[in-house]
Structure formats: structure tokens, C-alpha cells
Design a protein around this motif. Structure first.
Motif, PDB file in Angstrom:
ATOM      1  N   ILE A   1      36.236 -13.101 -18.004  1.00 33.59           N
ATOM      2  CA  ILE A   1      36.355 -14.146 -19.019  1.00 33.59           C
ATOM      3  C   ILE A   1      37.776 -14.194 -19.570  1.00 33.59           C
TER       4      ILE A   1
ATOM      5  N   THR B   1      32.716  -8.257 -16.575  1.00 37.97           N
ATOM      6  CA  THR B   1      32.443  -9.649 -16.974  1.00 37.97           C
ATOM      7  C   THR B   1      33.383 -10.075 -18.092  1.00 37.97           C
ATOM      8  N   ARG B   2      33.628  -9.223 -19.048  1.00 37.33           N
ATOM      9  CA  ARG B   2      34.550  -9.543 -20.130  1.00 37.33           C
ATOM     10  C   ARG B   2      35.983  -9.686 -19.611  1.00 37.33           C
TER      11      ARG B   2
ATOM     12  N   THR C   1      40.680 -15.954 -17.424  1.00 35.59           N
ATOM     13  CA  THR C   1      40.857 -17.411 -17.387  1.00 35.59           C
ATOM     14  C   THR C   1      41.991 -17.891 -18.281  1.00 35.59           C
TER      15      THR C   1
ATOM     16  N   LYS D   1      29.120 -14.934 -23.407  1.00 32.79           N
ATOM     17  CA  LYS D   1      27.983 -14.984 -22.498  1.00 32.79           C
ATOM     18  C   LYS D   1      28.096 -16.063 -21.433  1.00 32.79           C
ATOM     19  N   ASP D   2      29.097 -16.912 -21.508  1.00 32.54           N
ATOM     20  CA  ASP D   2      29.240 -18.014 -20.552  1.00 32.54           C
ATOM     21  C   ASP D   2      29.986 -17.511 -19.318  1.00 32.54           C
ATOM     22  N   THR D   3      29.249 -17.224 -18.244  1.00 30.65           N
ATOM     23  CA  THR D   3      29.870 -16.732 -17.007  1.00 30.65           C
ATOM     24  C   THR D   3      30.364 -17.866 -16.109  1.00 30.65           C
ATOM     25  N   THR D   4      30.089 -19.119 -16.486  1.00 33.35           N
ATOM     26  CA  THR D   4      30.579 -20.248 -15.677  1.00 33.35           C
ATOM     27  C   THR D   4      32.063 -20.502 -15.898  1.00 33.35           C
ATOM     28  N   GLN D   5      32.657 -19.802 -16.849  1.00 35.59           N
ATOM     29  CA  GLN D   5      34.076 -20.019 -17.124  1.00 35.59           C
ATOM     30  C   GLN D   5      34.951 -19.589 -15.951  1.00 35.59           C
TER      31      GLN D   5
ATOM     32  N   LEU E   1      36.819 -17.835 -26.772  1.00 37.22           N
ATOM     33  CA  LEU E   1      35.998 -17.885 -25.566  1.00 37.22           C
ATOM     34  C   LEU E   1      34.579 -17.404 -25.857  1.00 37.22           C
ATOM     35  N   ASP E   2      33.666 -17.816 -25.011  1.00 39.95           N
ATOM     36  CA  ASP E   2      32.263 -17.431 -25.155  1.00 39.95           C
ATOM     37  C   ASP E   2      32.012 -16.139 -24.384  1.00 39.95           C
TER      38      ASP E   2
END
Length: 312
Positions: A147, A143-144, A150, A106-110, A103-104
Motif C-alpha cells: 500500500i 500488505t502495508r 503506491t 484494508k483496500d488491497t486494490t490500490q 491511504l486505506d
């Protein structure tokens, strides 16, 4: 030739002589009058074998045993050497799981369209988990977790790890609310509340009878304003007189109870006629009003009213 000691100094007996066994001559010299009474204690301690270790007895040798474990073994977790080991151990585990699933960071769109659970607050993490955190660090950690959330359904290890960051007696999976349906008798059972009042409502097709706590609605609510509040959902959907309603309400006053019964009745209409569900929600008839009476403030007459200012 020996000279006599000064006359102003007193004559002292020998150190190891028994008192009364010495004499002083005319020249001032001290002599032992009875040598048999002389006791020599200088070597008495050295002659006693009990005061020293026998020469033929060897000393015990103590060699280090390198095979025995150390009483305080060296920690294997590198987070131990930080000033905040509990937090950094959890952060490293979170990063390892994120990398494991590719997973990324920094990508918060996940998780933008995912219904997220209610994580522990900053104060709860400080008190319950013992983390030393501030707001910026807490936001980054949450945030982590979002992520990682998901991929919770794909990995049981992730689910077990995330369970430690929700409130007590709370599952990390979001609750799926079951839609109310009709029972075997064709009745709907719905709930509603307003202020401190709570209401339950059973509805079935009939002639339009309406009872509240076993009393006709027109008798239970004496004011027309309250009766109009309850009848409003039926007027909006054009179903007035098509359903029999039995409501149970408790707590609160007449205004709160009327609002609670009205919300429960609107939800019951949406169960019987699903096509009206969206319209009832958008109009606010089936939505619970969260407003409450504001508390009175100390030193003020009311919640917002202030005392008149007096200069002197």
C-alpha cells in the motif's frame, strides 16, 4: 569469708599478666607478685589516634546532583517496552506514513495493477532485521508495504523507508527492461538460454548464412532434430533465407545449445519485424523453457525410478 576454689580445677594466670608474674597462696588465691610487669592493653587501641577519625575533621557531605543525566536514560520510543521492539517500531512508522498520505489500510486494490518489488522473505526479515514474526504477521506487514509503495514516487521519505525491506543491492523501484533495437549497422543483438546453455545472436538482413561459434550451423549440429529446432522460428515467420545470423553459444549439450540459439534467433526476428513479436511469444518460440533435468535421488536408481520391492 572467701572460700578456696576446688582443688580439681587448675589455677590459671590473669588474662593481662605476664607469664611468671603471679603466685598462688595456700588459700588458693592468685596474686600479682610484681605489679610492674602487669601490662594493661584494654585501652591501648582506643588511645591510639591513628585508629579513629579526628573529631575536628568534618565528614564529606555527598548531595545528589539532579542536573546530571542518568547513566541509562529512559527510552523515548514506546516500542522499547514491547517484546519485539524492532518489528513494532517499523510497523508504527509504516502506519504513520500510510496515514500521512490518507491511504486505506484494508483496500488491497490500490496495488492490484502495480508491478511490486521483491520484498525480503520471512526468513530474511528474521535473520537480517531481527524481527520476531510468523506467517500471518509477515503477510499483513507486506500488505502495508505494498500500500505504501503506491505513493513512493511522491515522497522521498517513503522511498528511503521501503529501501530497507528489499534484498541487498536491490532498488525498490522496478527495473524497466529496455527493448532491444537495431544498432548503427542494422544488427540485432539478443540472448537466449535453455537448460545450462547460453547463446548470443546477431542478425542482419542478408542471404541466409547461419554460423554457430564460427562454424556453419549444418556442420555444428549434426542431428537433423537440432537443426529443425533452430530453423523453426524462421519457418513460422516466413523469413527463412532473409537474414544472416552469427551465434555464440557455450555450456550444455547439443539439445540445450540448439534450444538456446532458437530462442535468441526468435527474439532477433521480433526486433527486425515487430509485428511478429506477439505471435512468437504466444507460440512459445521466443519464451525461455525453464525445465531442467530432475536430479537423481539418494537410494534410487534415477530421479523417479525406484528399486524393486522385495518382501524378504
Amino acid at each position: 569469708m572467701a572460700t578456696a576454689p576446688p582443688t580439681n580445677q587448675p589455677n590459671r594466670p590473669l588474662r593481662h599478666a605476664v607469664q611468671g608474674s603471679t603466685t598462688v597462696d595456700k588459700a588458693g588465691f592468685t596474686s600479682i607478685t610484681n605489679p610492674a610487669l602487669f601490662v594493661d592493653r584494654t585501652n591501648e587501641r582506643s588511645k591510639d589516634r591513628s585508629f579513629r577519625t579526628p573529631r575536628n575533621q568534618p565528614l564529606a557531605k555527598t548531595e545528589p546532583n539532579f542536573q546530571s543525566p542518568h547513566p541509562t536514560p529512559r527510552p523515548t520510543d514506546i516500542a522499547y517496552f514491547t517484546g519485539n521492539p524492532k518489528y513494532y517500531a517499523a510497523l508504527m512508522t509504516t502506519n504513520d506514513l500510510i496515514r500521512k498520505h490518507g491511504l486505506d489500510f484494508k483496500d488491497t486494490t490500490q496495488f492490484a495493477e502495480v508491478e511490486l518489488p521483491k520484498w525480503m522473505s520471512l526468513e530474511e526479515m528474521k535473520t537480517r532485521l531481527g524481527y520476531h514474526m510468523y506467517q500471518e504477521r509477515y503477510t499483513d506487514f507486506i500488505t502495508r508495504l505494498n500500500i505504501l509503495y503506491t505513493v513512493m514516487e511522491k515522497d522521498f521519505e517513503v522511498r528511503s523507508f521501503l529501501l530497507g525491506f528489499v534484498g541487498p543491492k536491490t532498488d525498490v523501484a522496478p527495473k524497466v527492461e529496455e527493448e532491444p533495437t537495431l544498432d548503427e549497422y542494422g544488427r540485432s543483438h539478443t540472448l537466449g538460454w535453455r537448460k545450462s546453455a547460453r547463446a548470443q545472436c546477431w542478425m542482419v538482413r542478408g542471404e541466409g548464412h547461419f554460423y554457430v561459434n564460427g562454424i556453419p550451423m549444418s556442420t555444428y549440429f549434426g542431428q537433423a532434430l537440432h537443426r529443425h529446432e533452430i530453423v523453426k522460428p524462421f519457418d513460422f515467420t516466413g523469413t527463412l533465407g532473409k537474414y544472416n545470423v552469427w551465434a555464440l553459444v557455450e555450456h550444455g549439450g547439443p539439445t540445450g545449445q540448439a534450444g538456446a540459439v532458437a530462442v535468441a534467433a526468435a527474439k532477433g526476428i521480433a526486433v527486425h519485424e515487430p509485428e511478429w513479436k506477439t505471435a512468437l511469444h504466444e507460440s512459445g518460440l521466443s519464451v525461455v523453457d525453464p525445465r531442467r533435468v530432475e536430479r537423481k535421488k539418494t537410494g534410487q536408481p534415477k530421479a523417479r525410478k525406484k528399486n524393486q520391492w522385495v518382501k524378504r
